[in-house]
Design a protein around this motif. Structure first.
Motif, PDB file in Angstrom:
ATOM      1  N   PRO A   1      20.941  32.648  44.559  1.00 27.21           N
ATOM      2  CA  PRO A   1      21.908  33.739  44.709  1.00 27.21           C
ATOM      3  C   PRO A   1      23.303  33.193  44.994  1.00 27.21           C
ATOM      4  CG  PRO A   1      19.928  34.159  45.984  1.00 27.21           C
ATOM      5  CD  PRO A   1      19.838  32.749  45.504  1.00 27.21           C
ATOM      6  N   PRO A   2      24.321  33.738  44.336  1.00 33.52           N
ATOM      7  CA  PRO A   2      25.681  33.265  44.594  1.00 33.52           C
ATOM      8  C   PRO A   2      26.138  33.644  45.995  1.00 33.52           C
ATOM      9  CG  PRO A   2      25.709  35.215  43.202  1.00 33.52           C
ATOM     10  CD  PRO A   2      24.274  34.820  43.343  1.00 33.52           C
ATOM     11  N   ALA A   3      26.962  32.797  46.557  1.00 33.37           N
ATOM     12  CA  ALA A   3      27.487  33.078  47.890  1.00 33.37           C
ATOM     13  C   ALA A   3      28.411  34.290  47.829  1.00 33.37           C
ATOM     14  CB  ALA A   3      28.249  31.863  48.415  1.00 33.37           C
ATOM     15  N   PRO A   4      28.389  35.133  48.858  1.00 34.25           N
ATOM     16  CA  PRO A   4      29.342  36.250  48.889  1.00 34.25           C
ATOM     17  C   PRO A   4      30.759  35.729  49.071  1.00 34.25           C
ATOM     18  CG  PRO A   4      28.179  36.072  50.977  1.00 34.25           C
ATOM     19  CD  PRO A   4      27.534  35.089  50.047  1.00 34.25           C
ATOM     20  N   LEU A   5      31.717  36.547  48.698  1.00 38.74           N
ATOM     21  CA  LEU A   5      33.113  36.168  48.927  1.00 38.74           C
ATOM     22  C   LEU A   5      33.397  36.092  50.418  1.00 38.74           C
ATOM     23  CD1 LEU A   5      35.332  38.202  46.418  1.00 38.74           C
ATOM     24  CD2 LEU A   5      34.926  35.747  46.428  1.00 38.74           C
ATOM     25  N   ALA A   6      34.051  35.040  50.839  1.00 41.55           N
ATOM     26  CA  ALA A   6      34.519  34.977  52.222  1.00 41.55           C
ATOM     27  C   ALA A   6      35.520  36.100  52.459  1.00 41.55           C
ATOM     28  CB  ALA A   6      35.161  33.621  52.493  1.00 41.55           C
ATOM     29  N   ALA A   7      35.632  36.542  53.698  1.00 44.04           N
ATOM     30  CA  ALA A   7      36.495  37.678  54.022  1.00 44.04           C
ATOM     31  C   ALA A   7      37.926  37.440  53.560  1.00 44.04           C
ATOM     32  CB  ALA A   7      36.451  37.956  55.519  1.00 44.04           C
ATOM     33  N   LYS A   8      38.422  36.228  53.743  1.00 47.12           N
ATOM     34  CA  LYS A   8      39.813  35.947  53.351  1.00 47.12           C
ATOM     35  C   LYS A   8      39.971  35.972  51.839  1.00 47.12           C
ATOM     36  CE  LYS A   8      39.433  30.872  53.515  1.00 47.12           C
ATOM     37  NZ  LYS A   8      39.584  30.703  52.048  1.00 47.12           N
ATOM     38  N   ASP A   9      38.938  35.515  51.102  1.00 47.98           N
ATOM     39  CA  ASP A   9      39.004  35.540  49.643  1.00 47.98           C
ATOM     40  C   ASP A   9      38.888  36.966  49.118  1.00 47.98           C
ATOM     41  OD1 ASP A   9      39.289  32.777  49.402  1.00 47.98           O
ATOM     42  OD2 ASP A   9      37.118  32.462  49.454  1.00 47.98           O
ATOM     43  N   LYS A  10      38.034  37.761  49.759  1.00 45.81           N
ATOM     44  CA  LYS A  10      37.913  39.159  49.343  1.00 45.81           C
ATOM     45  C   LYS A  10      39.239  39.880  49.533  1.00 45.81           C
ATOM     46  CE  LYS A  10      35.029  43.261  49.880  1.00 45.81           C
ATOM     47  NZ  LYS A  10      33.848  43.854  50.543  1.00 45.81           N
ATOM     48  N   ALA A  11      39.885  39.652  50.666  1.00 47.98           N
ATOM     49  CA  ALA A  11      41.192  40.271  50.904  1.00 47.98           C
ATOM     50  C   ALA A  11      42.208  39.812  49.866  1.00 47.98           C
ATOM     51  CB  ALA A  11      41.678  39.937  52.317  1.00 47.98           C
ATOM     52  N   LEU A  12      42.143  38.539  49.508  1.00 48.89           N
ATOM     53  CA  LEU A  12      43.064  37.977  48.521  1.00 48.89           C
ATOM     54  C   LEU A  12      42.912  38.667  47.172  1.00 48.89           C
ATOM     55  CD1 LEU A  12      45.053  35.579  47.925  1.00 48.89           C
ATOM     56  CD2 LEU A  12      43.041  34.299  47.223  1.00 48.89           C
ATOM     57  N   TYR A  13      41.668  38.882  46.733  1.00 49.44           N
ATOM     58  CA  TYR A  13      41.425  39.436  45.402  1.00 49.44           C
ATOM     59  C   TYR A  13      41.407  40.969  45.379  1.00 49.44           C
ATOM     60  CZ  TYR A  13      40.477  34.655  44.025  1.00 49.44           C
ATOM     61  OH  TYR A  13      40.601  33.308  43.767  1.00 49.44           O
ATOM     62  N   LEU A  14      41.716  41.571  46.528  1.00 49.13           N
ATOM     63  CA  LEU A  14      41.938  43.021  46.586  1.00 49.13           C
ATOM     64  C   LEU A  14      43.411  43.362  46.797  1.00 49.13           C
ATOM     65  CD1 LEU A  14      38.950  44.193  48.824  1.00 49.13           C
ATOM     66  CD2 LEU A  14      39.234  44.613  46.377  1.00 49.13           C
ATOM     67  N   ALA A  15      44.223  42.355  47.055  1.00 42.52           N
ATOM     68  CA  ALA A  15      45.597  42.591  47.483  1.00 42.52           C
ATOM     69  C   ALA A  15      46.487  43.089  46.353  1.00 42.52           C
ATOM     70  CB  ALA A  15      46.177  41.314  48.071  1.00 42.52           C
ATOM     71  N   GLU A  16      47.442  43.939  46.722  1.00 40.55           N
ATOM     72  CA  GLU A  16      48.533  44.261  45.813  1.00 40.55           C
ATOM     73  C   GLU A  16      49.525  43.105  45.859  1.00 40.55           C
ATOM     74  OE1 GLU A  16      51.456  47.975  44.765  1.00 40.55           O
ATOM     75  OE2 GLU A  16      51.352  47.305  46.849  1.00 40.55           O
ATOM     76  N   THR A  17      50.052  42.708  44.712  1.00 36.79           N
ATOM     77  CA  THR A  17      51.048  41.649  44.642  1.00 36.79           C
ATOM     78  C   THR A  17      52.212  42.131  43.776  1.00 36.79           C
ATOM     79  OG1 THR A  17      50.204  40.599  42.621  1.00 36.79           O
ATOM     80  CG2 THR A  17      49.164  39.951  44.704  1.00 36.79           C
ATOM     81  N   SER A  18      53.204  41.288  43.617  1.00 33.43           N
ATOM     82  CA  SER A  18      54.330  41.656  42.760  1.00 33.43           C
ATOM     83  C   SER A  18      53.895  41.814  41.307  1.00 33.43           C
ATOM     84  CB  SER A  18      55.447  40.616  42.864  1.00 33.43           C
ATOM     85  OG  SER A  18      54.969  39.331  42.520  1.00 33.43           O
ATOM     86  N   THR A  19      52.800  41.178  40.915  1.00 33.34           N
ATOM     87  CA  THR A  19      52.258  41.317  39.558  1.00 33.34           C
ATOM     88  C   THR A  19      51.286  42.489  39.472  1.00 33.34           C
ATOM     89  OG1 THR A  19      52.449  38.934  39.187  1.00 33.34           O
ATOM     90  CG2 THR A  19      51.007  40.152  37.704  1.00 33.34           C
ATOM     91  N   PHE A  20      50.352  42.535  40.404  1.00 32.67           N
ATOM     92  CA  PHE A  20      49.335  43.603  40.423  1.00 32.67           C
ATOM     93  C   PHE A  20      49.819  44.726  41.358  1.00 32.67           C
ATOM     94  CE2 PHE A  20      46.889  39.469  40.199  1.00 32.67           C
ATOM     95  CZ  PHE A  20      46.772  39.468  38.811  1.00 32.67           C
ATOM     96  N   ASP A  21      50.857  45.437  40.950  1.00 31.23           N
ATOM     97  CA  ASP A  21      51.517  46.419  41.823  1.00 31.23           C
ATOM     98  C   ASP A  21      50.910  47.814  41.637  1.00 31.23           C
ATOM     99  OD1 ASP A  21      52.548  46.699  39.265  1.00 31.23           O
ATOM    100  OD2 ASP A  21      54.614  46.998  39.918  1.00 31.23           O
ATOM    101  N   PHE A  22      49.615  47.933  41.960  1.00 32.75           N
ATOM    102  CA  PHE A  22      48.867  49.153  41.648  1.00 32.75           C
ATOM    103  C   PHE A  22      49.251  50.339  42.525  1.00 32.75           C
ATOM    104  CE2 PHE A  22      46.139  46.295  44.208  1.00 32.75           C
ATOM    105  CZ  PHE A  22      45.972  47.038  45.350  1.00 32.75           C
ATOM    106  N   ARG A  23      50.059  50.133  43.564  1.00 31.43           N
ATOM    107  CA  ARG A  23      50.496  51.269  44.378  1.00 31.43           C
ATOM    108  C   ARG A  23      51.768  51.926  43.844  1.00 31.43           C
ATOM    109  NH1 ARG A  23      48.679  47.716  48.639  1.00 31.43           N
ATOM    110  NH2 ARG A  23      46.760  48.547  49.590  1.00 31.43           N
TER     111      ARG A  23
END
Length: 321
Positions: A110-132
């Protein structure tokens, strides 16, 4: 996800930059170190700058964004006559490429779950992924790009894939649509592979599904050339799942490019917006560099309209099947 080794390939590139109206006394040149991911393994990369003393290797560093990606940096010696009107850089990237296929059943490991910091990173809004941004939310409302209460993340990601492959949702074109930013892409209403991947990543993150954009260089055989982008999303118990909304862009109804990817590409980039300590040039945020150099110079004159001569070659080192 099942990964099947296909082949080990090497991409070699050389760039010669000439600035006819600029005289430099010092350069700082940066390249991104390609990521080591489940489908792109055992990565080896090097870069060198041609100086009066011969080829000089770049130094590996870590860039300053939350992703802390590997970088290759070169700060040239002062007033090298070889570097006064430009510079020449060569890179070599080698990795083992594996096919990807999502299959039913429990994985052997089974693959390891995302670490909390990595999950936050790949959920974050950024200047490129400006979904808000307001126009992104309006577009998502219009296209029903919100996950329903009882919808599973895999089913929703498949629905996003199908929507972006529709002929009129985000028409595929290489025409310039402005900056590679989700809100701008949707404002323009069209885009090529990287713009599609940015929109897909933004939609998935807005729905609390960890997602990222991936890009690389074609490496099928010795005739390969060019680059491509697509998206990946993370499922607990599965790992990173690929989806490609622009490969074979006229085949709108196919599911062939969801949760499956042939071994065709050497990875070069993962997401955008790198924070680089550029020494005498200060901290710089740079968008979307891969193995193409970004650079700064101390000197005199205009750096506009450079001449760029490029050569590249792909070699298959070994085939596993």
């Amino acid at each position: 996800m099942v990964y099947t080794p296909s082949h080990r390939a090497t991409s070699t590139k050389e760039w010669k930059f000439t600035f006819p109206n600029h005289r430099s006394t010092q350069w700082l040149i940066a390249l991104r170190y390609p990521p080591n991911v489940d489908w792109n393994k055992d990565v080896v990369c090097k870069a060198e700058l041609l100086t009066s003393a011969g080829w000089k290797p770049f130094k590996e560093v870590t860039e300053g964004s939350p992703e802390k990606r590997r970088m290759l940096i070169m700060q040239s010696g002062r007033d090298d006559p070889m570097l006064r009107s430009g510079f020449t850089v060569r890179t070599t990237l080698t990795a083992t490429i594996r096919e990807q296929q999502l299959k039913k059943g429990k994985p052997a490991t089974p693959p390891a779950p995302l670490a909390a910091k990595d999950k936050a990173l790949y959920l974050a809004e950024t200047s490129t992924f400006d979904f808000r941004k307001h126009n992104v939310k309006v577009w998502m409302d219009q296209h029903k790009m919100w996950m329903s209460e009882h919808e599973k993340p895999l089913d929703f990601a498949h629905r996003v894939y199908k929507e972006l492959r529709r002929e009129n949702t985000l028409p595929y074109t290489m025409k310039d649509g402005g900056r590679w930013v989700c809100s701008q892409i949707l404002r323009a209403g069209y885009g090529e592979c990287c713009r599609h991947a940015i929109v897909g990543t933004s939609i998935l993150r807005a729905n609390k599904i960890p997602a990222r954009t991936v890009g690389g260089v074609w490496a099928i055989d010795g005739n390969s050339n060019g680059t491509h982008c697509w998206g990946e999303f993370f499922l607990d118990g599965v790992g990173w799942v690929p989806y490609d909304t622009t490969f074979d862009p006229t085949n709108h109804d196919t599911d062939a490019y969801f949760a499956a990817k042939k071994a065709t590409i050497l990875a070069e980039l993962m997401d955008f917006d790198l924070v680089i300590d550029a020494g005498p040039f200060g901290k710089r945020t740079v968008f979307a560099i891969n193995q193409t150099p970004t650079y700064w110079s101390i000197g005199e004159g205009d750096m506009g309209n450079p001449r760029i001569d490029t050569t590249e070659k792909v070699t298959v080192e070994k085939r596993f099947r």
